[in-house]
Write a protein that holds these residues in place. Sequence first.
Motif, short mmCIF file in Angstrom:
data_model
loop_
_atom_site.label_atom_id
_atom_site.label_comp_id
_atom_site.label_asym_id
_atom_site.label_seq_id
_atom_site.Cartn_x
_atom_site.Cartn_y
_atom_site.Cartn_z
N THR A 1182 0.81 -1.24 -0.19
CA THR A 1182 0.24 0.06 -0.08
C THR A 1182 0.92 1.21 -0.01
N LEU A 1183 1.92 1.15 0.79
CA LEU A 1183 2.50 2.45 0.98
C LEU A 1183 3.60 2.67 -0.36
N LEU A 1184 4.05 1.64 -1.00
CA LEU A 1184 4.77 1.71 -2.17
C LEU A 1184 4.03 1.88 -3.13
N GLY A 1185 2.78 1.63 -3.29
CA GLY A 1185 1.87 1.89 -4.36
C GLY A 1185 1.42 3.29 -4.31
N THR A 1186 1.26 3.86 -3.05
CA THR A 1186 0.87 5.17 -2.92
C THR A 1186 1.95 6.28 -3.43
N LEU A 1187 3.34 5.83 -3.01
CA LEU A 1187 4.29 6.47 -3.50
C LEU A 1187 4.49 6.71 -4.89
N HIS A 1188 4.54 5.53 -5.52
CA HIS A 1188 4.56 5.42 -6.85
C HIS A 1188 3.49 5.92 -7.76
N GLY A 1189 2.30 5.58 -7.15
CA GLY A 1189 0.99 6.32 -8.14
C GLY A 1189 1.00 7.65 -8.02
N LEU A 1190 1.13 8.21 -6.68
CA LEU A 1190 0.71 9.79 -6.51
C LEU A 1190 1.99 10.44 -6.57
N VAL A 1191 3.28 9.95 -6.74
CA VAL A 1191 4.49 10.73 -6.55
C VAL A 1191 5.23 10.49 -7.85
N PHE A 1192 5.83 9.30 -8.16
CA PHE A 1192 6.67 8.86 -9.31
C PHE A 1192 5.81 8.89 -10.43
N LEU A 1193 4.57 8.40 -10.65
CA LEU A 1193 3.89 8.13 -11.90
C LEU A 1193 3.76 9.86 -12.56
N PRO A 1194 2.87 10.64 -11.76
CA PRO A 1194 2.57 11.86 -12.13
C PRO A 1194 4.26 12.52 -12.86
#
Length: 1217
Positions: A1182-1194
């Motif tokens: 969940t934490l890594l998904g949040t970081l990648h989805g809301l930080v890295f991906l944009p």
Amino acid sequence: MLCAHTNVLLLQLLICSSAPFPSHETQATAVKQIHEAGRCSFYGECGKNPEAGNSLLLADVPCLSNREAPLLNGSHLSLLQKICPMLFTGTRTTRACCSEAQLRALQKSLALSQAVLLRCPSCAENFANIYCQNTCSPNQSLFTNVTRSFTRNTTEGVVQVGVLEYQCYYNLHFADKLFDSCKGVRMPATGGYAISAMCGKYGATLCNSQRWLDFQGDVNNGLAPLTISFHLTPGDAVVGDNIVPLNGTAWMCNEAVNNGTGEECSCQDCAQACPAIPAPVPASKGFYVGKLDGRIFVCYLLLGCLALSLGCCCLWRRCCVSQKQKLMPEATKSSWSEKASQVIYDFLGRMFKSWGTLVASHPFPVIAISLAVIVGLSCGLVHIQLTTDPVELWSSPQSQARQEKAFYDEHFGPFFRTNQVILTAKGRPNYTYNSLILGKTNFSGILSKDVLLDLLELQTKLQEIKVWSGKHSRNVSLEDVCYAPLNPQNATLSDCAVNSLLQYFQNNATRLNLTATQTVKGEMGTVDWRDHFLYCQAGSKALLGNFFHDHPFPTTGEAYSESQALILTFSLNNFPPNDPRFDFVMLWEEQFLEIVQEFQKKYADNYTVAFMAERSLEDEISRTTWEDLNIFVVSYLVIFLYIALALGEYSSCRQIMVNSKVTLGLGGIVVVLGAVLSSLGFYSFVGLPSSLIILEVVPFLVLAVGADNIFIFVLEYQVRDVPQAGETTEQHIGRILGDVAPSMLLCSLSEVVSFFLGAMSKMPAVRTFALNAALAVFFDFLLQMSMFVALMSLDARRQKAARFDVCCCIRLKKTDAVKRQEEGKLCSFMRKFYTPFLFHRVVRVLVVSVGQGSSDKMKDSYMLQYFQYLNQYFMVGAPTYFVTTGGYNFSTVQGMNGVCSSSGCDDNSMTQKIQYATKSFLAIPASSWVDDFIDWLSPYSSCCRIHSFGPNKASISCFLSKCMPQTNGTLRPNPEEFNRFLPWFLHDMPNLKCPKGWLYCCTQKIAPFLYDTAGLCNPLAGLTAFSSACRITYVFYEQYLTISTDGLINVALCLVPTFVVCWVFLGLDLRSAFINLLTIIMIVVDTVGAMTLWGISYNAVALINLVTAVGISVEFVSHITRSFAISTQPSKLERAREATISMGSAVFAGVAMTNLPGIVVLAFAKAQLIQIFFFRLNLLITLLGTLHGLVFLPVLLSYFGKSFLCSFFFPIPQGSE
């Protein structure tokens, strides 16, 4: 294996039990003798030794006689030539100092050793030479000296002088050669050394030529009729009194006996006979740069190059492209992919819009039909089958280990069940015992009489277990279920295989308390149970160490007296679940656990008790999972509460009850639960078993998927989309669904296809999970498109009518009409604070750089303590078996030589090859039943005998003619003899005269199989060229051989359809689909790296969670990617910002905040499995998904995303990045 161990164990335990302590010596006057060539020291027989205790052989002692060696002839000479051919010098010149009666007694005595030593001809020859020289040598008086004798009167009144003890002088070099030829001879039944049972208290490890010969001359060993004191002198030493130490011929183990006409010993019995094997190529040290691993150095180098390239690219775009960028025309010609994108978007939008309007217009019928379908499918749960057997969960039926186990169970019966107790003493200091036998010896505190008596109390209670079986209306006792290899059909308590140190004392407290006065080498003292223990364990530790797979007392070294724990093992028969006796054994083990737990509580201040039954692992997995089910319930309740409250709008206190979405949230939860129950019910109808892991993980996954879609739909309706003029509520909902449903379809379809492909896994638990997850996600999407849209329509009508949530009969006044909320607080935060910070030019570069390098890297159960003690104290590994699958012809000489490991066998036989290949892995060499069969047939042993005349001619006998004639070469039966004698061998009871009998080694069930197909009885059996190791216990450990490959394949199978579906539903946008895939891969890879840092093992449970991670990652990533793809903003940066604000807020609220509260609750679970593989791993996902989805991906989209979707689709505003 076990029954074969019994053969040799009989001899050793009889020795230990026949005389608890060596007998007291009798003093006598020394005898004056003449020592010269051609003269005897004794001759003939003078009855029994009056000093001998319970001797196992009823042999007579010789009569004192200093006569000249008589010339032999007739039957006397023939018998000597047969038994001691090394003393035969010719038909008219052979003299010997033994009578015919002595020769026959010698033949019986040698038969015992020949059964064990004959597999190495040079050792057997040398060993026979010792006894032949001592008993019959014509120069007997030269190297022997009688020191004690006794007088007796015969029945005829003749006075005879019998020999009680004599000295025997050997040349030291000669004695060492004798010993060296025998020290490596193996006992196939145990895998240990034959010397272990022939060296008394010293065993194989401490044995040498002096101690070996001393044991042969020790009357207390139960075999020697009198005492022989061996004196080994160096070559130049002078004894005196004309005594000349014997220095005869001794064959080396790698030499062929009988003047080179015989066979040399095999490699297993003689290291010198082993062929030279090339040393394995040393493993490469790898590539290093200084002290840094070269692979890590390359990763850092690539990371640096990538960061440098990214920086140069950004600098170039800023300095050059921005200055020269020209305004794009308002319309450009569309490519074929853009036209395809328009068709796909138009079709999906119109389809979902029409569907949403239809469902919203008829909510009640849709809800009724949906509930009917849910209830109908959920009825299948009455047929649900929960799999708790670890083998069925984690081992594929097609796996090599499972197939081999099934083959073994079919032909040999299920492997026996182990029930074990490991006992350690608290705070007991070590002490030194001055043993009369071994001198000062260190003893651990656990080896104390009071501890042994307490252990005996526990053992007795367990042996006396009687438990009532209501199902079968009878009492169940140990005799009904125990493993009894020598009497399986009608076992008594004494037949049951119970492995315990107390067996040395026949499980008798009186014997344990026994003491005696004894003289050893002139020193008198008192001996007790410790002396008996030291004496017995030295000779039998190799035997007991392999009997029942464990030592009765574990050790970390060779000093058994310093062991820190005691092990008590009960071996029970194993039965198929449909056998009534399976109920018996489960009841007995249940009572076993209760008694041991009572003992543990009673002696909690004195001992630590670790224990397990065969059923324990399955019981504890089931118990801890069910006990922590309430934790999962609380976890899901927290998630439900969050969803119910978070969907509402809370802009005004007066309107809070109208804007609340508790009912709608609960409806969304019903949709999720309905999808899960429908999936489980459907598979229950079709007969697919489930597991507790599925019940715990699948709802978590579907909640993450379902809640995300719910939040996207509801937030879009509440905040982002304003009803158009003249648009009804139903039409509004339909239009909203047409906008958001393609994104929901994109994620759901990706996950469904991914999980269905993931079901191609060979591991049952992973396959079943993937099937349930795929169908549950599919049902969840269908119910969201139907039942939840209908609920949304009803809730919109309620809110429009200003009615309270939950209590819809109450409504606000007209003056308090509901006002539409402009923007949620989360969206406002994203717009005002988060996106300006995230898309700052410095932060963007840092995010991409850090993102590229981030992937470098049952608590309350009694079983945990048992496994800890097992690793700490248990010094025996898992058993390994080699089994042929039929078709190999054992009856030919070539067939036997190609499998066996004794003298005359091929150097490259299967057992020899196994020895070469696994020498550093197997504690004992592999051996074949063929070796025991050949030894059993040997004419030099007392095993195979037949009637030579009369009505029973050619039938088996214990006393008459030999089955096989003597031969100067290697003994091998012909096919007719092989097939004739094999059944006799399998039904021969092992005893002292014939320890090679195999009665009850093979059950009646498999004996025909062995005979008809030339299969194997001994689990450690010969191996055909196409067979492989048969791992009987814990076959689910095989997963670790392929877990890395299986994990890559399963995750790849999930990722490929994700990429394809994204590519299609993003309008054939290859770049966006690739960025979407790259981000999901990074989440999975970073999760695996974080697992290592947080101590999470990579196994099948972790693999299930990694497959789940792919599904959840799709939710974190794909919604934002699609929002970016359809954005009409003029630049990539603006489009990424808009996607983060609009869709990122919904993803954060719908996935991250839905999962986190429930995951935190799992931290309070008792089971270590739940804490590690569900709390830790899901928190990481969940934490890594949040970081990648809301930080890295944009940020990645702002750099590398497509500039625009298509001019044909949207007018392109002017602007720049």
